[in-house]
Design an enzyme around this catalytic site. Structure first.
Site, mmCIF file in Angstrom:
data_model
loop_
_atom_site.group_PDB
_atom_site.id
_atom_site.type_symbol
_atom_site.label_atom_id
_atom_site.label_comp_id
_atom_site.label_asym_id
_atom_site.label_seq_id
_atom_site.Cartn_x
_atom_site.Cartn_y
_atom_site.Cartn_z
ATOM 1 C CE1 TYR A 86 -3.529 -2.616 0.567
ATOM 2 C CE2 TYR A 86 -4.639 -0.626 1.305
ATOM 3 C CZ TYR A 86 -4.690 -1.938 0.883
ATOM 4 O OH TYR A 86 -5.903 -2.563 0.786
ATOM 5 C CE LYS A 103 2.100 -17.731 -2.995
ATOM 6 N NZ LYS A 103 1.264 -18.950 -3.062
ATOM 7 C CG ASP A 146 -1.710 -20.328 -1.616
ATOM 8 O OD1 ASP A 146 -1.148 -20.308 -0.499
ATOM 9 O OD2 ASP A 146 -1.234 -20.956 -2.594
ATOM 10 C CG ASP A 205 -8.094 -4.795 1.707
ATOM 11 O OD1 ASP A 205 -9.032 -4.356 2.382
ATOM 12 O OD2 ASP A 205 -8.062 -4.744 0.461
ATOM 13 C CG ASP A 224 -13.498 -7.357 2.442
ATOM 14 O OD1 ASP A 224 -13.223 -6.641 3.436
ATOM 15 O OD2 ASP A 224 -13.890 -6.890 1.358
#
Ligand code: IPM
Ligand code: MG
Length: 359
Positions: A141, A191, A223, A247, A251
């Site tokens: 970001y 990751k 993942d 982020d 959700d």
């Protein structure tokens, strides 16, 4: 207690849900003898329309000189075509960065009355209680270089995922300390099989874990985590991860609880904390009294607990929400067979009433 709160309703449903949270907090103030001073200012699209820029200096100053910030949502189709620096979302990122809010806490807890509002089976989600600890002012970001530059044949768009030892260390401490007060399990999501920044993340989180022998640490690739959240969400207690992964995963975690409208968040890390629901401005339902104010109201409860240490007041709000749901009242996003449909305002009023009349 006297506290000054910067109120930034912002765009879309922010304008409808923030007043409901303020009413609930006022009721708490009256009941427990606290004085909250509310100072309103513009942010996001609203500010763009007024002064051409999403984060006015006066809003930034107000936030810095308040005891906490209560924020609704920013953004909407009207401002989507603008260059990045002028978009509503920049205001949110700018505020997080300016206030030094490196830790974003997003609790995803299932209200048992809502098990049937989720798209997942009751037995998969019943009893879930996850805290996503998202790093908030680093990673892709904010990383540099960034931008879009011309090439001989077109353009090249660049963002940079970058984390330093210090940034990872401080967010890891937040996660382990939170886990100590919970079920003592931290899942660190990265990751590391592909990204060097993730390899460092994993190494540093493992080092910090050395100071918390009573907490179990597990590592998981992002993942796999996305899959495990749906397959068996009860395996998670605290999930700590980077800005971008957090982020996305928050959700997903929100939907386990029935609706993204339910989830509050606290952004902390320095003197002034900021409290906002995890959802956006929902322009499709804005202005129709359809929005679910519970995520916003629960964010107000987090403000009481985290910024003002008013834990029993915060718990009263949570119980009030529970009771209203228990009585069957539902906004559109969480309705089901046999429930009683209510709008944003009525949902707010019902929660206020519980705060005033119950224990
Ligand atoms: C969130 C939102 C923001 C983010 C957007 C609106 C900039 O999605 O708070 O999760 O990506 O952080
Ligand atoms: Mg988001």
């Amino acid at each position: 207690m006297e506290r000054r709160i910067a109120v930034l309703p912002g765009d879309g449903i922010g304008q409808e849900i923030v007043p409901e949270a303020v009413k609930v907090l006022q009721a708490i103030g009256q009941r427990f003898g606290h004085t909250f001073e509310w100072k309103y200012s513009d942010i996001g699209g609203q500010a763009i329309d007024r002064i051409g820029f999403p984060l006015p200096q006066e809003t930034l100053d107000l936030a810095k000189h308040s005891d906490a910030v209560l924020l609704g949502a920013v953004g909407g189709p009207k401002w989507e075509g603008l260059e990045y620096e002028r978009r509503p979302e920049r205001a949110l990122l700018g505020l997080r960065e300016a206030l030094g809010l490196f830790a974003n806490l997003r609790p995803a807890k299932l209200h048992s009355d809502l098990a049937d509002a989720s798209t997942l089976k009751r037995e998969v989600i019943e009893g879930i209680d996850i805290l996503v600890v998202r790093e908030l002012i680093g990673g892709i970001y904010f990383g540099k270089p960034k931008g879009i530059e011309p090439t001989a044949t077109g353009h090249r768009g660049v963002n940079t995922e970058v984390y330093t030892t210090e940034e990872i260390t401080r967010i890891a401490h937040v996660a382990f300390q939170a886990a100590r007060k919970r079920r003592r399990l931290v899942t660190s999501v990265d990751k590391a099989n592909v990204l060097e920044s993730s390899e460092l993340w994993r190494r540093v989180v493992t080092e910090v874990h050395g100071s918390y022998p009573e907490v179990e640490l597990r590592h998981m690739y992002v993942d796999n985590c996305a899959m495990q959240l749906i397959r068996n969400p009860k395996q998670f207690d605290v999930v700590v991860t980077t800005n971008l992964f957090g982020d996305i995963l928050s959700d997903e975690a929100a939907m386990l609880t029935g609706s993204i409208g339910m989830l509050p968040s606290a952004s902390v890390g320095s003197k002034v904390g900021m409290y906002e629901p995890i959802h956006g401005s929902a322009p499709d339902i804005a202005g129709k009294d359809l929005a679910n104010p519970i995520g916003m109201i629960a964010s107000g409860a987090m403000m009481l607990a985290y910024s003002f240490d008013l834990v029993k007041e915060a718990e009263l709000i949570e119980r009030a929400i529970q009771r209203v749901l228990g009585q069957g009242y539902r906004t559109k996003d969480i309705e089901g067979p046999g429930t009683i449909p209510v709008g944003t305002k009525q949902m707010g009023a019902l929660i206020v009433q519980q705060v005033q009349e119950n224990n």
